[in-house]
Every structure is written in C-alpha cells, then in structure tokens.
Write an enzyme that holds these catalytic residues in place. Structure first.
Site, short mmCIF file in Angstrom:
data_model
loop_
_atom_site.label_atom_id
_atom_site.label_comp_id
_atom_site.label_asym_id
_atom_site.label_seq_id
_atom_site.Cartn_x
_atom_site.Cartn_y
_atom_site.Cartn_z
N SER A 80 44.79 31.04 48.96
CA SER A 80 44.73 32.41 48.45
C SER A 80 45.70 33.27 49.26
O SER A 80 46.87 32.91 49.39
CB SER A 80 43.29 32.90 48.53
OG SER A 80 43.17 34.15 47.92
N HIS B 154 45.41 31.74 44.14
CA HIS B 154 44.97 33.00 43.53
C HIS B 154 46.17 33.90 43.34
O HIS B 154 46.93 34.13 44.25
CB HIS B 154 43.94 33.71 44.43
CG HIS B 154 42.64 33.01 44.49
ND1 HIS B 154 41.78 33.15 45.55
CD2 HIS B 154 42.03 32.15 43.63
CE1 HIS B 154 40.70 32.42 45.33
NE2 HIS B 154 40.83 31.79 44.17
N ASP C 126 35.98 31.41 47.64
CA ASP C 126 36.21 30.49 46.53
C ASP C 126 36.61 29.14 47.13
O ASP C 126 37.39 29.10 48.08
CB ASP C 126 37.32 31.04 45.63
CG ASP C 126 37.43 30.28 44.32
OD1 ASP C 126 36.46 29.60 43.93
OD2 ASP C 126 38.49 30.38 43.68
#
Ligand SMILES: C[S@@+](CC[C@H](N)C(=O)[O-])C[C@H]1O[C@@H](n2cnc3c(N)ncnc32)[C@H](O)[C@@H]1O
Lengths: 192, 274
Positions: A11, A38, A131
């Site tokens: 991310s 992401h 996540d």
C-alpha cells in the site's frame, strides 16, 4: 518445495518498494507474481508501463479470465477486486470495498490460498492499514509460506506490523533479504 | 473415499438447491466469487456449515431471498467511467441518430444509475422523445429501487464530477430534486424507461434493439456462460447495432469475436457486422 505462485500486498510506500523489488529480481525468475497495490480508482496504467520499462520481468495488468503464466507479473486493475480461480485464471469483481479498499489484498490472498494451497507464497510489504492480515492467515491455514517486510525497514510500518501481531509469520525480513529468499527458494538449482 | 473438497461439494449442492427450488441459476458463475459470497453469508448467518444453509434455503423463503441478495452485486454509479460516456456521445450517438425509433437495452441495470445516465445523454442530444430504454435485472429489489429513482444525496458530488468528466455541459442538479438526504430523478427522465425483470441466464431474447449496454455483469460469469449470454446479445441486436461492455470485459475470449468490429477498443464498444 515447489512454489507455483507469489502474491504480494502493498500500500502506501509501495511504488518505491516495487521499484527496488523489480530491479533485484533476475530476468529468469519464473514463478508468477500477482500484486495488489492500493491505488486510486481513477488512476491510469501509466505507472505499470514505467515499472515494466525498468524491470527485467514482464509486468502487466491482470485481465479478466486470463491464464496465469510463468515469468509474468500481474497487477490488479484499479477499482476491481482480483480473484484467482482453481484453474489458475483471474476473475475480476466490483463487489463492495473490503477494508476500504478495491482492489483488496484480503480478497486476492484468500482466493489465491484456496487455488494454490501449499504452493503459494504470500508477502505483505509497506502500508498503512490492515488489509492483507486475514488473507495471510488464510494462506498459512492452507499450508502456504508467509513473509512480512520488517516493519522497522518499511516506509509505512502498520500493514506488516498488523500481520505480525496477528499470526506467526514464517519470515520477517527487510526487502532485499525477501528478494534473496525468493530467489533461493523458487530457483534452488541456481544455487547448487 | 474420493478426493473431493467438502466445501466445494457443499457449494455446488447449495447452488443446485437454489436453482431447482427458485429457478435462479448461479451454477456457472465465477467459482472464486461465489465461494467468497457464500462464505460471507454463512459467517453472517451464524450457521455452522454450508449444508445447514442448504436446508435453510429450502425451507425458509426469507433466508433464500437474503441469500439471493448476497449473491447479486449491485454496486453501480452514474456516469461510471466518464471516458466511456464521452465515447458514447462521440461514437455511438451519431449511429443512433440515423434511426427513427431508438431502442436501448441495459442488461443488469442494478439500481438504475446507468439507465438514468443514458436517459440524460439522450435528452441532451435531443433524441429522448423517440427513445425507449429497456432496463432489466434479475434482482427485483434493485429494480424497484431503480424505478423509484431515489438516490442518496451523498452520492451526488461524485455523480456530478463523473457527469462533467463525461462531457456533460448542463447543470447536473437540474436533473433531480433534492429532499432532505435524498434526491429524486426527474419524471422527464423516467418517462421512457421500461423496467423489467429479466434473467440473462434463463430468459431469452425479448426485443430487437440498436444498443445494448451490459457492463460489469459478465465478469461474474464463467467463460461458458459468457458465451451463452453473448449469443443472446448478438441475437437481440439489429445488424450494425452497438454492444457496450464494462471497462475490463471484452469479446476476445468469446465465440463471437469475429462477428463484431471495434468502435472504441479502450472503452469496449463494438458494432455488430452486417
Ligand atoms: C455490478 S452490477 C453492474 C451495474 C451496472 N451495469 C454498472 O456497470 O454499473 C451487476 C448487476 O448484474 C445483475 N445480474 C447478475 N446476474 C444476472 C443475471 N443472471 N440476469 C440479470 N442480471 C444479473 C445483478 O443483479 C447486478 O444488478
């Protein structure tokens, strides 16, 4: 152990980490790599082109129903979840966001764990959310290998730290050592 | 004992039960997707395993409709993928203009945002009075929502941005009336939309149309089912008619790849050959 695929979740701070990673992976690295980074729903694919230009490997966006092939790196398209089917093809969905993310790392990892069982390596790199934690657990339950970037060396420590707090990760390493490990365990013949 | 994954067997039995009892056929949907949805439903239901879900589905209609909702993904937006709608204005409207009466089919219209977006474009192009939009879905709840045309005010900022990026030049707020937390779409947009229940897997051709939009529906189907539904679209289109797919869908892996010409490759717009 013969690993058939590697899934990576990354991310914030991910661009830099991926650049380093792809500059270190050799041209003959054949285990397919599938990545969820992401990224904003409206971003274009320019960054994949740039990454591809600088890499030894062929990097592309994952297409719906595409078969996963050796020697390729696949990246989840923005605004879609990426899943792996048992026949090692991709599915895309626009289901609700998971952990505020679409694509979500958990969605990829959980489906990959079911598809590849103990032939899978799961890696969590830099990022500032959680996540991927559930997905890593699933990979471990299905017998796969789990690796987290050492939070102290990650641009954003939270995502790998969340995994490490939730489970017994097989390896916690700085990025360079992760790459060295991958080369060693996926291409043993080169080291004899 | 055979080497069969118990969960997978349970899932296939559950889908069979849903199909035989209620007629909804999910047996050729993407397996990884269906598995994910069913596992989530099971977790929410508090039931221990999927076999218990099967028993409950067969005996409890409320539970069955809840499961059907869980298996139908209704995520949508107005003017989703603005560049797609820009291409519609540039490349598809000129084709539609040549017809005295225009028929459009939105297959898998969900809660209607896509159909309202199209109605807005047709109105702006001065074509709406001779247009009928058939908007279909197999999810009755989504269809009722669509028909009401009431959406949350909180979405309007995003929809307005999308509309502007798609080349819209009017004031977007002119297309609806706000009341408290909601907006209601103008009657002038609703008037030529026909909302209908239609299942792409089990129902057949119901009209001949010049434009079909089926976006982000086929991604949920396996290749075999995609082919079947593509055949249905082919049979529903006039020669020279236009087919629009979602931004990650294509005709490439289907049997009908040779029967269409690309109008806009990137936006997945195709024209049926004569
Ligand atoms: C993700 S939404 C897409 C909505 C819209 N087309 C868009 O792209 O924004 C998918 C829709 O397809 C519908 N659908 C799924 N399977 C279907 C089937 N067999 N027949 C008709 N509609 C179906 C679902 O109910 C849902 O409303």
């Amino acid at each position: 152990m013969h690993y058939e695929a590697i899934v990576i979740g990354v991310s914030s701070g991910g661009m830099k980490a991926m650049k380093i990673m792809f500059s270190l992976l050799p041209k003959n690295f054949s285990t397919p790599i599938i990545i969820v980074q992401h990224i904003s729903a409206h971003s274009d694919t320019q960054w994949i082109k740039l990454l591809n230009d600088e890499s030894n490997l062929s990097i592309k966006e994952a297409d719906e129903k595409e078969k996963i092939e050796k020697g390729n790196v696949y990246i989840a398209p923005p605004n879609y979840h990426l899943l792996i089917e048992k026949d090692k093809t991709f599915s895309l969905t626009i289901d609700e966001r998971v952990n505020y993310a679409r694509p979500s790392i958990d969605v990829l990892f959980e489906s990959a764990a079911e598809a590849y069982k103990n032939k899978l390596i799961g890696i969590i790199l830099t990022g500032s959310n959680n996540d991927g934690t559930k997905g890593m657990k699933r990979i471990q339950e299905c017998g796969g290998l789990t690796i987290a970037q050492d939070p102290a060396t990650a641009e954003s420590r939270y995502m790998p730290a969340s995994v490490i707090a939730a489970m017994q990760v097989d390896y916690v390493l700085p990025l360079n050592d992760i790459i060295a490990l991958l080369i060693e365990i996926t291409q043993p013949q080169a080291h004899k | 004992m055979r080497d069969i994954d118990t969960t997978e067997l349970e899932i296939s039995l559950l889908l069979e039960a849903v199909y035989q009892k209620y007629g909804y056929d999910f047996r050729q949907y993407s397996e990884a997707h269906i598995k994910r949805r069913i596992m989530n439903s099971r977790a929410m239901s508090g039931l221990e395993n999927i076999s218990q879900m099967q028993s409950k589905v067969l005996n409890d209609e409320a539970f069955a409709s809840k499961l059907l909702q869980d298996l139908s993904i209704t995520v949508t937006e107005m003017f989703r993928d603005p560049a797609f709608y820009r291409s519609i204005r540039e490349n598809v409207i000129p084709v539609l203009k040549t017809y005295p009466f225009i028929k459009i089919w939105h297959a898998g219209c969900s809660t209607g945002q896509e159909a309202y977006s199209m109605a807005i474009i047709m109105q702006e192009e001065g074509l709406y009075d001779r247009t009928t939009i058939y908007a279909t879905d197999f999810n009755q709840l989504a269809l009722s929502h669509a028909k009401e045309g009431i959406f949350s005010n909180s979405m309007m900022k995003e929809y307005t941005t999308n509309y502007q990026l798609s080349g819209g030049k009017e004031s977007f707020s002119g297309y609806y009336t706000s009341s408290y937390d909601n907006v209601i779409m103008n009657q002038s947009l609703k008037k030529n939309i026909v909302w209908a229940n239609h299942n792409l897997v089990t129902d057949s051709v119901f009209a001949e149309v010049q434009l079909i939009l089926c976006r982000n529906v086929l991604i949920y189907f396996n290749r075999n089912l995609q082919n079947k539904v593509q055949r249905l679209f082919y049979d529903s289109l006039v020669n020279g008619g236009i087919l629009c797919l979602g931004s990650k869908e294509s005709l490439r892996f289907t049997d009908l790849n040779e029967d269409y010409t690309e109008v806009d490759k990137k936006q997945r717009i195709y024209k049926k050959d004569y």
